[in-house]
Motif scaffolding. Structure first.
Motif, PDB file in Angstrom:
ATOM      1  N   ALA A 194      12.364  10.790  -5.925  1.00 30.15           N
ATOM      2  CA  ALA A 194      12.014  10.020  -6.912  1.00 30.15           C
ATOM      3  C   ALA A 194      10.399   9.761  -6.991  1.00 30.15           C
ATOM      4  O   ALA A 194       9.988   9.521  -7.811  1.00 30.15           O
ATOM      5  CB  ALA A 194      12.695   8.880  -7.041  1.00 30.15           C
ATOM      6  N   GLY A 195       9.745  10.006  -5.720  1.00 31.61           N
ATOM      7  CA  GLY A 195       8.358   9.790  -5.561  1.00 31.61           C
ATOM      8  C   GLY A 195       7.879   8.381  -5.492  1.00 31.61           C
ATOM      9  O   GLY A 195       8.722   7.440  -5.533  1.00 31.61           O
ATOM     10  N   TYR A 196       6.689   8.101  -5.921  1.00 30.39           N
ATOM     11  CA  TYR A 196       6.147   6.753  -5.872  1.00 30.39           C
ATOM     12  C   TYR A 196       6.284   5.956  -7.043  1.00 30.39           C
ATOM     13  O   TYR A 196       6.332   6.718  -8.294  1.00 30.39           O
ATOM     14  CB  TYR A 196       4.741   6.564  -5.584  1.00 30.39           C
ATOM     15  N   THR A 197       6.595   4.643  -6.953  1.00 31.95           N
ATOM     16  CA  THR A 197       6.354   4.011  -8.395  1.00 31.95           C
ATOM     17  C   THR A 197       5.029   3.798  -8.857  1.00 31.95           C
ATOM     18  O   THR A 197       3.977   3.951  -8.202  1.00 31.95           O
ATOM     19  CB  THR A 197       7.299   2.637  -8.423  1.00 31.95           C
ATOM     20  N   LEU A 198       4.986   3.125  -9.963  1.00 29.47           N
ATOM     21  CA  LEU A 198       3.533   3.067 -10.789  1.00 29.47           C
ATOM     22  C   LEU A 198       2.974   1.860  -9.782  1.00 29.47           C
ATOM     23  O   LEU A 198       1.775   1.864  -9.651  1.00 29.47           O
ATOM     24  CB  LEU A 198       3.724   2.717 -12.149  1.00 29.47           C
ATOM     25  N   VAL A 199       3.794   0.800  -9.568  1.00 28.86           N
ATOM     26  CA  VAL A 199       3.119   0.025  -8.824  1.00 28.86           C
ATOM     27  C   VAL A 199       2.674   0.341  -7.325  1.00 28.86           C
ATOM     28  O   VAL A 199       1.591  -0.247  -6.970  1.00 28.86           O
ATOM     29  CB  VAL A 199       4.185  -1.321  -8.573  1.00 28.86           C
ATOM     30  N   GLU A 200       3.621   1.116  -6.740  1.00 29.99           N
ATOM     31  CA  GLU A 200       2.925   1.792  -5.448  1.00 29.99           C
ATOM     32  C   GLU A 200       1.800   2.258  -5.371  1.00 29.99           C
ATOM     33  O   GLU A 200       0.733   2.167  -4.841  1.00 29.99           O
ATOM     34  CB  GLU A 200       4.245   2.487  -4.802  1.00 29.99           C
ATOM     35  N   THR A 201       1.626   3.123  -6.534  1.00 28.44           N
ATOM     36  CA  THR A 201       0.421   4.150  -6.822  1.00 28.44           C
ATOM     37  C   THR A 201      -0.952   2.980  -7.170  1.00 28.44           C
ATOM     38  O   THR A 201      -1.995   3.254  -6.552  1.00 28.44           O
ATOM     39  CB  THR A 201       0.543   4.723  -8.124  1.00 28.44           C
ATOM     40  N   ILE A 202      -0.540   2.080  -7.701  1.00 30.43           N
ATOM     41  CA  ILE A 202      -1.781   1.088  -8.292  1.00 30.43           C
ATOM     42  C   ILE A 202      -2.153   0.351  -7.081  1.00 30.43           C
ATOM     43  O   ILE A 202      -3.566   0.307  -6.737  1.00 30.43           O
ATOM     44  CB  ILE A 202      -1.322   0.194  -9.212  1.00 30.43           C
ATOM     45  N   VAL A 203      -1.210  -0.024  -6.118  1.00 29.55           N
ATOM     46  CA  VAL A 203      -1.403  -0.723  -5.015  1.00 29.55           C
ATOM     47  C   VAL A 203      -2.377  -0.069  -4.044  1.00 29.55           C
ATOM     48  O   VAL A 203      -3.256  -0.239  -3.248  1.00 29.55           O
ATOM     49  CB  VAL A 203      -0.157  -1.513  -4.355  1.00 29.55           C
ATOM     50  N   ALA A 204      -1.755   1.443  -3.985  1.00 24.62           N
ATOM     51  CA  ALA A 204      -2.446   2.220  -3.099  1.00 24.62           C
ATOM     52  C   ALA A 204      -3.940   2.521  -3.328  1.00 24.62           C
ATOM     53  O   ALA A 204      -4.969   2.487  -2.595  1.00 24.62           O
ATOM     54  CB  ALA A 204      -1.781   3.635  -2.689  1.00 24.62           C
ATOM     55  N   MET A 205      -3.974   2.767  -4.666  1.00 26.46           N
ATOM     56  CA  MET A 205      -5.354   2.907  -5.280  1.00 26.46           C
ATOM     57  C   MET A 205      -6.101   1.756  -5.077  1.00 26.46           C
ATOM     58  O   MET A 205      -7.487   2.058  -4.654  1.00 26.46           O
ATOM     59  CB  MET A 205      -5.243   3.484  -6.700  1.00 26.46           C
TER      60      MET A 205
END
Lengths: 175, 101
Positions: free
Chosen positions: A9-20
């Protein structure tokens, strides 16, 4: 959802935003350190390059002071005289300034050899970028102070000053 | 990215430390050479007072020692220049010998 599907499923949008966001904070924290180190490194490299230029100038000067007598030492000029009773000649060190074709001010330390009548036998630049050249002969020590142009145009003193014992038997000549 | 940043900062730091050390060694060598020139000019004999010149805001110590020699009238002067508060025993040493008349 099966385990296989969840893994794909990959990363969720929240995970991506937090990582960025975390990445941006880290970069923002590290960048000033990098910038500071880079500036310090550039400054030191500039000074180091200028000093190398000064050392080249000193090398020629040292060789001459070891061979010739100091006849006159002025703040911006050093006059050396060949030893012996035969046809004699003199060596002068001085700074020359000129403007090149691009309109930039250039400087160089000139070594001029003259015969006893003052005719120039040879003249060459021993080092470029020498902004000031100051000499002083006191007692039995000749001191030479050089300020060199850094690559960004800032003056870089070659420190400590060079001290040399001239060959004059009675020490420095009296003015 | 983190690895790249660490490598970048690491290499820059090494470059800085290296150039700093090189600069100090150059200054130490010049100080030692100047001291030898002064000793020749002044025809000084041992013991020679230690000097603490300040160059570019850093205090250095220039010491002159005379190791004992077997031959009378012959002295050897060893000049060592190092940073005043340098805990390591590094620094620059130059020596000159002379025959006393």
């Amino acid at each position: 959802m099966s385990r296989v599907l969840r893994r794909q499923a990959g990363y969720t949008l929240v995970e991506t935003i937090v990582a960025m966001t975390v990445g941006a904070i880290v970069i923002a924290a590290v960048f000033p350190v990098f910038l500071l180190l880079y500036r310090v490194e550039t400054t030191w490299a500039n000074a180091s390059q200028a000093r190398a230029s000064g050392l080249i100038a000193e090398d020629s000067l040292l060789r001459d002071v070891r061979v010739y007598e100091v006849e006159r030492s002025e703040p911006t000029l050093l006059l050396l005289r060949a030893l012996g009773t035969g046809p004699t000649y003199s060596v002068t060190y001085s700074v020359k300034r000129w403007i090149d074709s691009s309109g930039q001010v250039r400087t160089a330390l000139l070594r001029t050899v003259r015969d006893k009548d003052g005719n120039v036998l040879s003249q060459r630049a021993v080092a470029h970028g020498i902004r000031t050249f100051t000499t002083g002969c006191f007692g039995s020590t000749l001191s030479v102070s050089l300020v060199v142009d850094g690559s960004d145009g800032t003056p870089v003193p070659v420190s400590p000053d060079l001290l040399v014992t001239p060959r004059n038997l009675k020490g420095c000549p009296t003015p | 990215m983190a690895v790249a940043v660490v490598v970048l900062l690491g290499s820059l730091s090494s470059l800085l430390v290296g150039s700093r050390i090189a600069q100090r060694r150059t200054v130490e060598e010049r100080l030692a050479r100047n001291q030898i020139e002064s000793l020749i000019a002044l025809k000084a004999e041992c013991p020679v007072t230690a000097l603490t010149p300040i160059v570019d805001g850093i205090t250095y110590k220039v010491e002159t020692t005379c190791p004992p020699t077997q031959n009378p009238g012959y002295i050897e002067l060893k000049v060592t220049a190092h940073e005043l508060h340098d805990p390591s025993d590094l620094g620059k040493s130059l020596s000159v010998d002379r025959v006393q008349q």
